[in-house]
Design a protein around this motif. Structure first.
Motif, PDB file in Angstrom:
ATOM      1  N   ARG A 128      27.021  82.102  34.311  1.00 41.12           N
ATOM      2  CA  ARG A 128      28.220  82.278  33.497  1.00 41.12           C
ATOM      3  C   ARG A 128      27.869  82.234  32.003  1.00 41.12           C
ATOM      4  NH1 ARG A 128      30.570  79.135  37.678  1.00 41.12           N
ATOM      5  NH2 ARG A 128      30.363  77.202  36.479  1.00 41.12           N
ATOM      6  N   ARG A 129      26.922  81.371  31.640  1.00 38.05           N
ATOM      7  CA  ARG A 129      26.486  81.309  30.245  1.00 38.05           C
ATOM      8  C   ARG A 129      25.844  82.629  29.823  1.00 38.05           C
ATOM      9  NH1 ARG A 129      22.440  76.620  29.459  1.00 38.05           N
ATOM     10  NH2 ARG A 129      22.403  77.526  27.369  1.00 38.05           N
ATOM     11  N   LEU A 130      25.021  83.201  30.710  1.00 39.25           N
ATOM     12  CA  LEU A 130      24.320  84.431  30.369  1.00 39.25           C
ATOM     13  C   LEU A 130      25.278  85.609  30.265  1.00 39.25           C
ATOM     14  CD1 LEU A 130      21.075  84.102  32.530  1.00 39.25           C
ATOM     15  CD2 LEU A 130      21.367  83.672  30.071  1.00 39.25           C
ATOM     16  N   GLU A 131      26.367  85.573  31.032  1.00 37.87           N
ATOM     17  CA  GLU A 131      27.363  86.644  30.941  1.00 37.87           C
ATOM     18  C   GLU A 131      27.975  86.711  29.548  1.00 37.87           C
ATOM     19  OE1 GLU A 131      30.212  85.928  33.983  1.00 37.87           O
ATOM     20  OE2 GLU A 131      28.874  86.480  35.635  1.00 37.87           O
ATOM     21  N   ALA A 132      28.081  85.542  28.907  1.00 40.25           N
ATOM     22  CA  ALA A 132      28.677  85.495  27.568  1.00 40.25           C
ATOM     23  C   ALA A 132      27.645  85.635  26.460  1.00 40.25           C
ATOM     24  CB  ALA A 132      29.439  84.181  27.394  1.00 40.25           C
ATOM     25  N   ALA A 133      26.343  85.717  26.832  1.00 38.27           N
ATOM     26  CA  ALA A 133      25.303  85.823  25.809  1.00 38.27           C
ATOM     27  C   ALA A 133      25.258  87.232  25.238  1.00 38.27           C
ATOM     28  CB  ALA A 133      23.949  85.463  26.418  1.00 38.27           C
ATOM     29  N   GLY A 134      24.688  87.334  24.063  1.00 39.11           N
ATOM     30  CA  GLY A 134      24.580  88.637  23.410  1.00 39.11           C
ATOM     31  C   GLY A 134      23.543  89.521  24.065  1.00 39.11           C
ATOM     32  N   PRO A 135      23.565  90.825  23.795  1.00 42.54           N
ATOM     33  CA  PRO A 135      22.613  91.750  24.417  1.00 42.54           C
ATOM     34  C   PRO A 135      21.170  91.455  24.063  1.00 42.54           C
ATOM     35  CG  PRO A 135      23.881  92.833  22.668  1.00 42.54           C
ATOM     36  CD  PRO A 135      24.531  91.523  22.908  1.00 42.54           C
ATOM     37  N   ASP A 136      20.914  90.907  22.851  1.00 37.68           N
ATOM     38  CA  ASP A 136      19.546  90.597  22.477  1.00 37.68           C
ATOM     39  C   ASP A 136      18.971  89.491  23.353  1.00 37.68           C
ATOM     40  OD1 ASP A 136      21.388  88.833  21.384  1.00 37.68           O
ATOM     41  OD2 ASP A 136      20.093  88.291  19.697  1.00 37.68           O
ATOM     42  N   VAL A 137      19.824  88.533  23.770  1.00 39.03           N
ATOM     43  CA  VAL A 137      19.377  87.453  24.654  1.00 39.03           C
ATOM     44  C   VAL A 137      19.210  87.966  26.074  1.00 39.03           C
ATOM     45  CG1 VAL A 137      20.021  85.242  25.683  1.00 39.03           C
ATOM     46  CG2 VAL A 137      20.370  85.632  23.239  1.00 39.03           C
ATOM     47  N   ARG A 138      20.152  88.730  26.573  1.00 37.92           N
ATOM     48  CA  ARG A 138      20.094  89.222  27.949  1.00 37.92           C
ATOM     49  C   ARG A 138      18.940  90.190  28.158  1.00 37.92           C
ATOM     50  NH1 ARG A 138      24.323  88.682  31.245  1.00 37.92           N
ATOM     51  NH2 ARG A 138      24.036  90.783  32.119  1.00 37.92           N
ATOM     52  N   ALA A 139      18.466  90.799  27.074  1.00 37.12           N
ATOM     53  CA  ALA A 139      17.371  91.761  27.187  1.00 37.12           C
ATOM     54  C   ALA A 139      15.992  91.101  27.182  1.00 37.12           C
ATOM     55  CB  ALA A 139      17.460  92.793  26.057  1.00 37.12           C
ATOM     56  N   LEU A 140      15.923  89.806  26.897  1.00 40.64           N
ATOM     57  CA  LEU A 140      14.633  89.115  26.871  1.00 40.64           C
ATOM     58  C   LEU A 140      13.946  89.218  28.226  1.00 40.64           C
ATOM     59  CD1 LEU A 140      15.631  85.831  24.978  1.00 40.64           C
ATOM     60  CD2 LEU A 140      14.257  87.721  24.072  1.00 40.64           C
ATOM     61  N   VAL A 141      12.672  89.579  28.226  1.00 43.68           N
ATOM     62  CA  VAL A 141      11.909  89.668  29.470  1.00 43.68           C
ATOM     63  C   VAL A 141      11.331  88.293  29.783  1.00 43.68           C
ATOM     64  CG1 VAL A 141       9.945  90.724  30.639  1.00 43.68           C
ATOM     65  CG2 VAL A 141      11.367  92.087  29.096  1.00 43.68           C
ATOM     66  N   VAL A 142      11.610  87.802  30.980  1.00 43.61           N
ATOM     67  CA  VAL A 142      11.189  86.452  31.373  1.00 43.61           C
ATOM     68  C   VAL A 142      10.415  86.517  32.678  1.00 43.61           C
ATOM     69  CG1 VAL A 142      13.149  85.364  30.224  1.00 43.61           C
ATOM     70  CG2 VAL A 142      13.353  86.053  32.618  1.00 43.61           C
ATOM     71  N   ARG A 143       9.628  85.466  32.913  1.00 44.81           N
ATOM     72  CA  ARG A 143       8.934  85.323  34.199  1.00 44.81           C
ATOM     73  C   ARG A 143       9.670  84.267  35.021  1.00 44.81           C
ATOM     74  NH1 ARG A 143       3.041  84.272  34.949  1.00 44.81           N
ATOM     75  NH2 ARG A 143       3.396  82.488  33.589  1.00 44.81           N
ATOM     76  N   VAL A 144       9.948  84.604  36.275  1.00 42.76           N
ATOM     77  CA  VAL A 144      10.669  83.683  37.150  1.00 42.76           C
ATOM     78  C   VAL A 144       9.932  83.548  38.473  1.00 42.76           C
ATOM     79  CG1 VAL A 144      12.940  84.128  36.146  1.00 42.76           C
ATOM     80  CG2 VAL A 144      12.129  85.552  38.038  1.00 42.76           C
ATOM     81  N   ALA A 145      10.102  82.372  39.085  1.00 40.59           N
ATOM     82  CA  ALA A 145       9.629  82.145  40.451  1.00 40.59           C
ATOM     83  C   ALA A 145      10.786  82.464  41.387  1.00 40.59           C
ATOM     84  CB  ALA A 145       9.177  80.700  40.625  1.00 40.59           C
ATOM     85  N   VAL A 146      10.532  83.314  42.363  1.00 44.03           N
ATOM     86  CA  VAL A 146      11.574  83.785  43.266  1.00 44.03           C
ATOM     87  C   VAL A 146      11.517  82.996  44.565  1.00 44.03           C
ATOM     88  CG1 VAL A 146      12.522  85.800  44.459  1.00 44.03           C
ATOM     89  CG2 VAL A 146      11.379  86.078  42.249  1.00 44.03           C
ATOM     90  N   GLY A 147      12.707  82.692  45.118  1.00 45.95           N
ATOM     91  CA  GLY A 147      12.767  81.980  46.390  1.00 45.95           C
ATOM     92  C   GLY A 147      12.957  80.497  46.239  1.00 45.95           C
ATOM     93  N   VAL A 148      13.484  80.054  45.095  1.00 48.03           N
ATOM     94  CA  VAL A 148      13.722  78.639  44.846  1.00 48.03           C
ATOM     95  C   VAL A 148      15.028  78.227  45.497  1.00 48.03           C
ATOM     96  CG1 VAL A 148      14.149  76.903  43.069  1.00 48.03           C
ATOM     97  CG2 VAL A 148      12.460  78.698  42.686  1.00 48.03           C
ATOM     98  N   VAL A 149      15.057  77.056  46.145  1.00 44.25           N
ATOM     99  CA  VAL A 149      16.277  76.501  46.726  1.00 44.25           C
ATOM    100  C   VAL A 149      16.928  75.605  45.691  1.00 44.25           C
ATOM    101  CG1 VAL A 149      17.276  75.103  48.549  1.00 44.25           C
ATOM    102  CG2 VAL A 149      15.337  76.607  49.042  1.00 44.25           C
TER     103      VAL A 149
END
Length: 391
Positions: free
Chosen positions: A362-383
């Motif tokens: 929900r926080r990211l939905e309200a973030a600006g396009p410059d923030v949402r466009a940041l390329v990040v590394r994530v670990a997939v499959g976290v519980v």
């Protein structure tokens, strides 16, 4: 009454005829298991969970009082009852005091009396378990709400709390500590004091940079502040003591883990981690990150095959994770950040280890396009650690 509705009970007696009689009289009301000695009873309790355990007093080797004392240590929630043909006051006192017996019955015991006592014991067990589950889930949910606030107020502290929690639970798994929900809460609470730090000081603490005298004094007060924040929450006294003890020197007492080299990790080779990390390099990493950690947790520099809990937990850190790169606006539940995420101006937005939660989305939905466009590394499959998963 269906099989699923019948409470499981265990009857322990050295006389086969007595066990057969108990089984015949009780099987319509309970799922009855039997054991011919105290040792057999303990083995049965290790293999299965029982609502009630009923033991004879006079048994060769291990008597009923000794057996119920061991049973209490093995399964504290299981209701314990003693059945004996010897109305021995001393035996009754020993059983009640040491084994905390729910009922003391004498032979011959009418079937209706025995059934009524066992039914009361099974109901007591149900209530105890229900209260424990409610308590654990309620407290875990309350602290999770505090953690969500922490993630908004201090991303650095929240990220640190997440990593502390993961490492603490990994060590607890290695040494088989019970009541992991308390450890989970303590790991989160330990970082709540960071909300009082000025943002610049919090960044310095997070990055391990040198602090000024006043900053160092404030940082040392953080465990006390975290404990103060939860002092009015019922049943968290043990958690408060864990947090208050963070900076206390280790005395060498209460070492519930094996000595170096005496055991192996549950799911990994002794000298290698999931990313090719050797035990020796894991130990060096432990020493770099926590120079004052006691040797029994980290291992000595002369031990090539150290197998201590902290080394094993660090060596398998991140096991099984799949790493992906994607825009910040595309992250989803079941992911966690591998690296710190910073705004274009360098301000810390999310700390590494931060799990993707509904609140974060929900926080990211309200973030600006410059923030949402940041390329990040994530670990997939976290519980994601939900309150209902408290153990």
């Amino acid at each position: 009454m269906t099989e699923r509705e019948r409470p499981p009970i265990l009857c322990v007696d050295d006389e086969l005829a007595v066990l057969e009689g108990l089984r015949d009289n009780l099987r319509r009301h309970f799922l009855v298991s039997v054991a011919g000695s105290g040792e057999e009873g303990l083995e049965a309790m290790r293999a299965s969970e029982f609502a009630v355990v009923l033991s004879d007093m006079r048994m060769p080797g291990m008597d009923g009082a000794a057996f119920l004392t061991r049973a209490r240590q093995l399964a504290p929630d299981t209701v314990r009852m003693l059945l004996t043909g010897h109305a021995d006051v001393d035996s009754a006192i020993a059983a009640v005091n040491d084994g905390q017996v729910f009922r003391f019955l004498t032979k011959p015991c009418p079937a209706e009396t025995l059934i009524a006592a066992l039914t009361a014991g099974a109901e007591h067990h149900r209530l105890v378990r229900a209260e424990r589950e409610l308590l654990e889930h309620t407290l875990t949910g309350a602290v999770k709400a505090l953690a969500s606030v922490l993630s908004l107020a201090s991303p650095a502290a929240f990220g640190r709390a997440t990593r502390v929690k993961e490492l603490v639970l990994a060590v607890a798994d290695q040494i088989g500590l019970p009541e992991r929900w308390k450890l989970r809460i303590a790991a989160t609470v330990s970082q709540l004091g960071y909300v009082v730090l000025p943002p610049a000081t919090a960044e310095k603490v997070y990055e391990g940079r040198s602090l000024t005298g006043p900053e160092e004094q404030l940082a040392r007060s953080l465990p006390q502040l975290g404990a103060e924040l939860v002092k009015d929450i019922p049943r968290l006294e043990a958690v408060r003591q864990m947090v208050l003890g963070i900076d206390r020197p280790w005395s060498g007492e209460h070492r519930p883990w094996p000595t170096e080299g005496s055991c192996r990790p549950r799911s990994a080779p002794c000298c290698s981690g999931s990313r090719g990390t050797t035990t020796c390099s894991s130990r060096r990493a432990c020493r770099r990150r926590w120079p004052s950690t006691p040797s029994p947790l980290v291992g000595s520099s002369t031990t090539r095959r150290s197998c201590t809990p902290l080394v094993r937990a660090l060596g398998t850190e991140g096991a099984g994770a799949t790493i992906a790169e994607l825009p910040l606006g595309d992250v989803r539940l079941g992911m966690a950040f591998v690296d710190d995420v910073r705004r274009p101006d360098g301000t810390l937005l999310l700390a590494r280890g931060h799990e993707v939660t509904p609140l974060l989305l929900r926080r990211l939905e309200a973030a600006g396009p410059d923030v949402r466009a940041l390329v990040v590394r994530v670990a997939v499959g976290v519980v994601v650690d939900e309150p209902a998963a408290a153990a």
